[in-house]
Design a protein around this motif. Structure first.
Motif, PDB file in Angstrom:
ATOM      1  N   HIS A 159       7.515 -30.175  33.168  1.00  0.00           N
ATOM      2  CA  HIS A 159       6.646 -30.287  31.984  1.00  0.00           C
ATOM      3  C   HIS A 159       5.363 -31.027  32.315  1.00  0.00           C
ATOM      4  O   HIS A 159       5.395 -32.128  32.861  1.00  0.00           O
ATOM      5  CB  HIS A 159       7.382 -31.005  30.842  1.00  0.00           C
ATOM      6  N   HIS A 189       0.801 -31.098  31.146  1.00  0.00           N
ATOM      7  CA  HIS A 189      -0.403 -30.486  30.557  1.00  0.00           C
ATOM      8  C   HIS A 189      -1.501 -30.871  31.531  1.00  0.00           C
ATOM      9  O   HIS A 189      -2.112 -31.932  31.404  1.00  0.00           O
ATOM     10  CB  HIS A 189      -0.682 -31.026  29.163  1.00  0.00           C
ATOM     11  N   HIS A 243       7.742 -28.242  22.829  1.00  0.00           N
ATOM     12  CA  HIS A 243       8.136 -29.641  22.628  1.00  0.00           C
ATOM     13  C   HIS A 243       9.182 -29.689  21.514  1.00  0.00           C
ATOM     14  O   HIS A 243       9.002 -29.031  20.499  1.00  0.00           O
ATOM     15  CB  HIS A 243       6.944 -30.483  22.169  1.00  0.00           C
ATOM     16  N   HIS A 247      11.145 -33.150  26.211  1.00  0.00           N
ATOM     17  CA  HIS A 247      11.469 -34.443  25.573  1.00  0.00           C
ATOM     18  C   HIS A 247      12.901 -34.527  25.045  1.00  0.00           C
ATOM     19  O   HIS A 247      13.729 -35.173  25.652  1.00  0.00           O
ATOM     20  CB  HIS A 247      10.458 -34.808  24.489  1.00  0.00           C
ATOM     21  N   ASP A 290       4.947 -34.945  32.201  1.00  0.00           N
ATOM     22  CA  ASP A 290       4.172 -34.742  30.974  1.00  0.00           C
ATOM     23  C   ASP A 290       2.684 -34.875  31.284  1.00  0.00           C
ATOM     24  O   ASP A 290       2.287 -35.177  32.401  1.00  0.00           O
ATOM     25  CB  ASP A 290       4.611 -35.712  29.862  1.00  0.00           C
TER      26      ASP A 290
END
Ligand SMILES: [Zn+2]
Length: 447
Positions: free
Chosen positions: A64, A66, A230, A267, A318
């Motif tokens: 995961h 971004h 998410h 998460h 993340d």
């Protein structure tokens, strides 16, 4: 076909089905795969890498991220906020980004991952301002040389419809689905050993409609690609789900087709017992992001419980707006420590956390061809030099997450050497850092 022989490995953590650990062995790479593991393998004209004093592991897997957020690290005003307030501070800044920022930030983020031992990374890109496209990040990954699972994210409920993001960052739902089809057709490779696989990933249940969640699942099944979003990130998230959908996130996901071995959720800090059982039964994957959960004060994900009942768990750094570091081996250490905070010193060993970071992540991403060092598997390999200041005095260097280097010495992806002697060999990192800082400063001046 290129041949590489990694010789005299002090300690090889295979992460195979019996979690074998071997000492004093060699590993041969032929083309993109591991062709032999054993003692005294013949040279046979191969390029030799000496691994005396080194621990060798499968390349780490990041489930995961971004990547674009590496352009907005440590933004004042978002440093100490909870999730929803944090998003509201950052959205207007992200709205100023474009294709160049997407490309450069993706390269920077992937370079940072590679230096910390990562060979395969997913990415979740859910905003496309000023002509940015998923393709920008795919080009970036090709130059860095990492195996890449980009997901076509999306947001469709803007401020004027009661959503969180500004209207300028949301897209029309028909256009979202159309672009999902475009990027899958252009880039997705379903074959074993694939370097690029595309997934579909609406940002979260609170930023798109129920219809888009359902249509995304239908499209993913039709195209044979994976689904990502998410889920159950913190208490606010659960309260929103109960109030808006009248159910908990797990039930919402199940109703809309968002469970199964082709789905992974980021998460899952607040999954309850029934939801954990649902994920185990359906083989739905979880991307555990310990540093981000700490940074945003979201809580401690019940990873011990998930693993005990068989939920597939991988690790994620993340986005760099909520970590703000993306060192994957350090993230694995954090995962180990956090379970111990919650459940005591026996809750998670260094080896189990490393397993989550390698084999665990590969399984979550549907890549049984990666994440373990076995003959026939892809040659995604991390070489950790344990003769450094960080591991000097260690009685068990293979317990890498307790003491040990936080940067790889050498890294191979599909048999290609991406990191050599702690330096990226595919791009000029100094120039990249300069470019990233210049673009970040320009954003800060306009913000
Ligand atoms: Zn995220």
């Amino acid at each position: 076909m290129s041949e590489i022989l990694i010789q005299n490995i002090d300690h090889l953590l295979t992460m195979d089905d019996t979690r074998r650990e071997l000492s004093g062995v060699d590993l041969r790479i032929s083309g993109g795969v591991i062709s032999a593991i054993g003692q005294g393998l013949p040279l046979g004209g191969a390029e030799v890498i000496d691994a005396r004093g080194c621990v060798v592991t499968p390349g780490l897997v990041n489930t995961h991220h971004h990547l674009y957020q590496s352009m907005t690290r440590a933004v004042p005003g978002a440093q100490d906020a909870l999730l929803f307030g944090w998003l509201q501070k950052l959205y207007p800044i992200w709205a100023m980004m474009g294709p160049e920022e997407m490309f450069v930030s993706a390269q920077l983020g992937l370079a940072e991952l590679a230096l910390s031992g990562c060979t395969l990374s997913a990415d979740h890109l859910y905003l496309y301002p000023n002509g940015a496209r998923l393709d920008d990040t795919i080009s970036a990954a090709k130059e860095i040389g990492l195996r890449f699972h980009p997901t076509r994210g999306a947001m469709s409920i803007g401020e004027s419809d009661g959503g969180l993001p500004p209207d300028s960052l949301v897209e029309n739902e028909a256009a979202i689905l159309e672009d999902c089809i475009r990027v899958i057709d252009a880039h997705h490779d379903p074959r074993e050993g694939a370097m690029v696989r595309v997934g579909i990933a609406p940002c979260s249940p609170f930023s798109v409609s129920r219809d888009l969640m359902r249509d995304a699942a239908l499209l993913a099944r039709d195209k044979g690609v994976m689904l990502h979003t998410h889920l159950a990130e913190n208490e606010e998230d659960i309260a929103y789900s109960l109030e808006t959908f009248g159910c908990r996130p797990g039930e919402y996901a199940e109703d809309l087709g968002w469970t199964g071995p082709d789905v992974w959720h980021a998460h899952c800090v607040k999954l309850d017992g029934a939801e954990i059982d649902l994920f185990a039964r359906s083989r739905t994957g979880v991307a555990h992001c310990p540093c981000s959960n700490c940074r945003l004060g979201s809580g401690i994900a019940p990873v011990r419980k998930m693993r005990d009942v068989g939920v597939p768990v991988g690790l994620g750094v993340d986005g760099s707006a909520s970590n703000d570091s993306a060192n994957l081996i350090s993230e694995a250490r954090q995962a180990m420590l956090l379970q111990r905070v919650q459940s005591g010193a026996t809750a998670m060993s260094a080896r189990e956390a490393l397993e989550i970071a390698t084999r665990g992540g590969a399984d979550v991403l549907g890549r049984p061809d990666c994440g373990r060092l076995e003959v026939g598997k892809r040659a995604d390999i991390a070489v950790w030099d344990c003769r450094t200041v960080e591991s000097a005095g260690s009685w068990d260097p293979a317990a890498l997450l307790l003491a040990g280097p936080t940067q790889v010495r050498d890294l191979f992806v599909e048999g290609r050497q991406i990191v050599r002697d702690r330096q990226l060999s595919t791009i000029d990192l100094g120039k990249l850092v300069e470019k990233q800082n210049r673009l970040a400063r320009a954003l800060a001046e306009r913000a």
